[in-house]
Scaffold this motif. Structure first.
Motif, PDB file in Angstrom:
ATOM      1  N   ARG A   1     -19.365  27.355  -4.558  1.00 34.86           N
ATOM      2  CA  ARG A   1     -20.416  27.497  -5.569  1.00 34.86           C
ATOM      3  C   ARG A   1     -21.554  26.530  -5.249  1.00 34.86           C
ATOM      4  NH1 ARG A   1     -17.954  28.376 -11.448  1.00 34.86           N
ATOM      5  NH2 ARG A   1     -16.200  29.702 -10.899  1.00 34.86           N
ATOM      6  N   PRO A   2     -22.775  26.869  -5.630  1.00 30.77           N
ATOM      7  CA  PRO A   2     -23.883  25.939  -5.402  1.00 30.77           C
ATOM      8  C   PRO A   2     -23.666  24.632  -6.170  1.00 30.77           C
ATOM      9  CG  PRO A   2     -24.684  28.116  -6.063  1.00 30.77           C
ATOM     10  CD  PRO A   2     -23.205  28.132  -6.246  1.00 30.77           C
ATOM     11  N   ALA A   3     -24.185  23.556  -5.619  1.00 33.81           N
ATOM     12  CA  ALA A   3     -24.041  22.247  -6.267  1.00 33.81           C
ATOM     13  C   ALA A   3     -24.535  22.285  -7.709  1.00 33.81           C
ATOM     14  CB  ALA A   3     -24.780  21.179  -5.461  1.00 33.81           C
ATOM     15  N   ALA A   4     -25.634  22.968  -7.952  1.00 41.31           N
ATOM     16  CA  ALA A   4     -26.221  23.008  -9.299  1.00 41.31           C
ATOM     17  C   ALA A   4     -25.270  23.598 -10.331  1.00 41.31           C
ATOM     18  CB  ALA A   4     -27.521  23.809  -9.276  1.00 41.31           C
ATOM     19  N   GLU A   5     -24.353  24.471  -9.919  1.00 41.77           N
ATOM     20  CA  GLU A   5     -23.398  25.062 -10.857  1.00 41.77           C
ATOM     21  C   GLU A   5     -22.301  24.088 -11.274  1.00 41.77           C
ATOM     22  OE1 GLU A   5     -21.694  28.843  -9.892  1.00 41.77           O
ATOM     23  OE2 GLU A   5     -23.647  29.687  -9.333  1.00 41.77           O
ATOM     24  N   HIS A   6     -22.152  22.981 -10.559  1.00 45.13           N
ATOM     25  CA  HIS A   6     -21.113  22.001 -10.866  1.00 45.13           C
ATOM     26  C   HIS A   6     -21.516  21.022 -11.969  1.00 45.13           C
ATOM     27  CE1 HIS A   6     -19.720  23.467  -6.975  1.00 45.13           C
ATOM     28  NE2 HIS A   6     -18.565  22.865  -7.178  1.00 45.13           N
ATOM     29  N   PHE A   7     -22.780  20.633 -11.996  1.00 48.50           N
ATOM     30  CA  PHE A   7     -23.214  19.545 -12.867  1.00 48.50           C
ATOM     31  C   PHE A   7     -22.904  19.829 -14.328  1.00 48.50           C
ATOM     32  CE2 PHE A   7     -26.152  19.226  -9.177  1.00 48.50           C
ATOM     33  CZ  PHE A   7     -25.574  18.096  -8.641  1.00 48.50           C
ATOM     34  N   GLY A   8     -22.260  18.846 -14.970  1.00 46.73           N
ATOM     35  CA  GLY A   8     -21.920  18.964 -16.383  1.00 46.73           C
ATOM     36  C   GLY A   8     -20.680  19.787 -16.654  1.00 46.73           C
ATOM     37  N   ARG A   9     -20.041  20.293 -15.620  1.00 51.71           N
ATOM     38  CA  ARG A   9     -18.835  21.101 -15.799  1.00 51.71           C
ATOM     39  C   ARG A   9     -17.606  20.327 -15.349  1.00 51.71           C
ATOM     40  NH1 ARG A   9     -20.832  27.014 -13.772  1.00 51.71           N
ATOM     41  NH2 ARG A   9     -21.983  27.510 -15.664  1.00 51.71           N
ATOM     42  N   ARG A  10     -16.472  20.700 -15.910  1.00 54.38           N
ATOM     43  CA  ARG A  10     -15.202  20.112 -15.511  1.00 54.38           C
ATOM     44  C   ARG A  10     -14.627  20.903 -14.333  1.00 54.38           C
ATOM     45  NH1 ARG A  10     -12.582  16.878 -19.777  1.00 54.38           N
ATOM     46  NH2 ARG A  10     -10.619  17.443 -18.768  1.00 54.38           N
TER      47      ARG A  10
ATOM     48  N   GLU B   1     -13.491  24.443 -14.765  1.00 51.13           N
ATOM     49  CA  GLU B   1     -14.505  25.493 -14.854  1.00 51.13           C
ATOM     50  C   GLU B   1     -14.982  25.944 -13.475  1.00 51.13           C
ATOM     51  OE1 GLU B   1     -17.477  24.768 -18.170  1.00 51.13           O
ATOM     52  OE2 GLU B   1     -16.566  22.768 -17.962  1.00 51.13           O
ATOM     53  N   ILE B   2     -14.562  25.237 -12.437  1.00 54.33           N
ATOM     54  CA  ILE B   2     -15.028  25.512 -11.075  1.00 54.33           C
ATOM     55  C   ILE B   2     -13.892  26.020 -10.183  1.00 54.33           C
ATOM     56  CG2 ILE B   2     -16.033  24.481  -8.993  1.00 54.33           C
ATOM     57  CD1 ILE B   2     -18.036  24.680 -11.304  1.00 54.33           C
ATOM     58  N   LEU B   3     -12.747  25.370 -10.259  1.00 54.37           N
ATOM     59  CA  LEU B   3     -11.632  25.692  -9.373  1.00 54.37           C
ATOM     60  C   LEU B   3     -10.643  26.647 -10.031  1.00 54.37           C
ATOM     61  CD1 LEU B   3     -10.824  22.139  -7.956  1.00 54.37           C
ATOM     62  CD2 LEU B   3     -12.197  23.940  -6.893  1.00 54.37           C
ATOM     63  N   PRO B   4      -9.850  27.365  -9.217  1.00 58.47           N
ATOM     64  CA  PRO B   4      -8.777  28.193  -9.781  1.00 58.47           C
ATOM     65  C   PRO B   4      -7.780  27.298 -10.534  1.00 58.47           C
ATOM     66  CG  PRO B   4      -9.135  28.719  -7.466  1.00 58.47           C
ATOM     67  CD  PRO B   4      -9.938  27.489  -7.761  1.00 58.47           C
ATOM     68  N   PRO B   5      -7.130  27.827 -11.573  1.00 58.26           N
ATOM     69  CA  PRO B   5      -6.236  27.016 -12.416  1.00 58.26           C
ATOM     70  C   PRO B   5      -5.148  26.268 -11.656  1.00 58.26           C
ATOM     71  CG  PRO B   5      -6.565  29.186 -13.392  1.00 58.26           C
ATOM     72  CD  PRO B   5      -7.227  29.210 -12.041  1.00 58.26           C
ATOM     73  N   GLU B   6      -4.551  26.890 -10.633  1.00 60.15           N
ATOM     74  CA  GLU B   6      -3.454  26.233  -9.911  1.00 60.15           C
ATOM     75  C   GLU B   6      -3.929  25.012  -9.120  1.00 60.15           C
ATOM     76  OE1 GLU B   6      -5.057  29.537  -7.357  1.00 60.15           O
ATOM     77  OE2 GLU B   6      -4.400  29.413  -9.435  1.00 60.15           O
ATOM     78  N   LEU B   7      -5.185  24.927  -8.830  1.00 60.13           N
ATOM     79  CA  LEU B   7      -5.750  23.764  -8.153  1.00 60.13           C
ATOM     80  C   LEU B   7      -6.408  22.824  -9.162  1.00 60.13           C
ATOM     81  CD1 LEU B   7      -6.049  22.613  -5.316  1.00 60.13           C
ATOM     82  CD2 LEU B   7      -8.146  23.921  -5.058  1.00 60.13           C
ATOM     83  N   ALA B   8      -7.039  23.396 -10.173  1.00 58.55           N
ATOM     84  CA  ALA B   8      -7.753  22.586 -11.171  1.00 58.55           C
ATOM     85  C   ALA B   8      -6.817  21.687 -11.966  1.00 58.55           C
ATOM     86  CB  ALA B   8      -8.535  23.495 -12.113  1.00 58.55           C
ATOM     87  N   ALA B   9      -5.654  22.178 -12.350  1.00 55.00           N
ATOM     88  CA  ALA B   9      -4.747  21.396 -13.200  1.00 55.00           C
ATOM     89  C   ALA B   9      -4.330  20.071 -12.557  1.00 55.00           C
ATOM     90  CB  ALA B   9      -3.534  22.232 -13.593  1.00 55.00           C
ATOM     91  N   PRO B  10      -3.830  20.078 -11.313  1.00 52.59           N
ATOM     92  CA  PRO B  10      -3.456  18.787 -10.727  1.00 52.59           C
ATOM     93  C   PRO B  10      -4.655  17.883 -10.457  1.00 52.59           C
ATOM     94  CG  PRO B  10      -3.107  20.557  -9.135  1.00 52.59           C
ATOM     95  CD  PRO B  10      -3.438  21.192 -10.441  1.00 52.59           C
ATOM     96  N   VAL B  11      -5.797  18.458 -10.098  1.00 53.08           N
ATOM     97  CA  VAL B  11      -6.983  17.646  -9.844  1.00 53.08           C
ATOM     98  C   VAL B  11      -7.455  16.977 -11.133  1.00 53.08           C
ATOM     99  CG1 VAL B  11      -9.413  17.701  -9.139  1.00 53.08           C
ATOM    100  CG2 VAL B  11      -7.693  18.913  -7.788  1.00 53.08           C
ATOM    101  N   GLU B  12      -7.520  17.712 -12.220  1.00 49.50           N
ATOM    102  CA  GLU B  12      -7.943  17.119 -13.500  1.00 49.50           C
ATOM    103  C   GLU B  12      -6.965  16.040 -13.944  1.00 49.50           C
ATOM    104  OE1 GLU B  12      -9.406  19.291 -16.771  1.00 49.50           O
ATOM    105  OE2 GLU B  12     -11.098  20.058 -15.620  1.00 49.50           O
ATOM    106  N   ALA B  13      -5.668  16.255 -13.729  1.00 47.23           N
ATOM    107  CA  ALA B  13      -4.677  15.245 -14.099  1.00 47.23           C
ATOM    108  C   ALA B  13      -4.893  13.957 -13.300  1.00 47.23           C
ATOM    109  CB  ALA B  13      -3.267  15.787 -13.890  1.00 47.23           C
ATOM    110  N   LEU B  14      -5.172  14.093 -12.015  1.00 46.37           N
ATOM    111  CA  LEU B  14      -5.429  12.915 -11.182  1.00 46.37           C
ATOM    112  C   LEU B  14      -6.707  12.196 -11.611  1.00 46.37           C
ATOM    113  CD1 LEU B  14      -4.390  14.474  -7.790  1.00 46.37           C
ATOM    114  CD2 LEU B  14      -3.425  12.368  -8.742  1.00 46.37           C
ATOM    115  N   LEU B  15      -7.757  12.956 -11.891  1.00 48.86           N
ATOM    116  CA  LEU B  15      -9.006  12.350 -12.353  1.00 48.86           C
ATOM    117  C   LEU B  15      -8.783  11.566 -13.639  1.00 48.86           C
ATOM    118  CD1 LEU B  15     -11.456  15.324 -11.701  1.00 48.86           C
ATOM    119  CD2 LEU B  15     -11.501  13.105 -10.523  1.00 48.86           C
ATOM    120  N   ALA B  16      -8.059  12.154 -14.585  1.00 46.51           N
ATOM    121  CA  ALA B  16      -7.799  11.490 -15.863  1.00 46.51           C
ATOM    122  C   ALA B  16      -6.962  10.229 -15.662  1.00 46.51           C
ATOM    123  CB  ALA B  16      -7.098  12.447 -16.825  1.00 46.51           C
TER     124      ALA B  16
END
Length: 144
Positions: free
Chosen positions: A49-58, A61-76
């Motif tokens: 996705r373009p960089a501009a689509e990332h700003f302000g999003r978690r 909202e960008i990655l598929p759920p199976e990848l987003a869940a562990p990444v968000e957990a690590l960030l938190a």
């Protein structure tokens, strides 16, 4: 002359944003709510996705759920503990290559800037290296 934290942040931002889109390494900075605050063109390309689509999003909202869940957990975790997590291996797909499983090694680092608790992310695509290692292992197994 003393370099302020703000000057350092500006220089880091210029470095991150200056990476070419096809670089196998990407960087991002996430705010306290784990939203993208800064992203390299290379990581945006990895995400498909373009960089501009990332700003302000978690990440969710960008990655598929199976990848987003562990990444968000690590960030938190890094945001809440202030302890870096490095050498994390991730496998999955992104919008850039939805039919191809890729492998990355990631590091998440706490960042303190102007009293804020940010999280920096560094991601390196190691898919080609992993495939070469697998092919070598298979060849060695056949030869033995």
């Amino acid at each position: 002359m003393r370099v302020t934290r703000e000057d350092q942040a500006l220089a880091a931002s210029a470095l991150v944003q200056g990476l070419q889109a096809d670089a196998p390494i990407g960087f991002a900075v996430h705010d306290e709510q784990l939203r993208y605050e800064l992203i390299s063109n290379s990581l945006a390309e990895i995400n498909g996705r373009p960089a501009a689509e990332h700003f302000g999003r978690r990440v969710g909202e960008i990655l598929p759920p199976e990848l987003a869940a562990p990444v968000e957990a690590l960030l938190a975790e890094v945001r809440d503990t202030g302890i870096a997590r490095t050498g994390i291996e991730l496998d999955g797909t992104t919008d850039a290559r939805p039919d191809e499983i890729r492998t990355w090694v990631a590091g998440y680092h706490p960042m303190a800037l102007a009293g804020r608790r940010l999280v920096g992310a560094v991601l390196v695509d190691v898919t080609d290296r992993r495939r070469a290692q697998q092919a070598l292992s298979e060849s060695e197994a056949i030869l033995s």
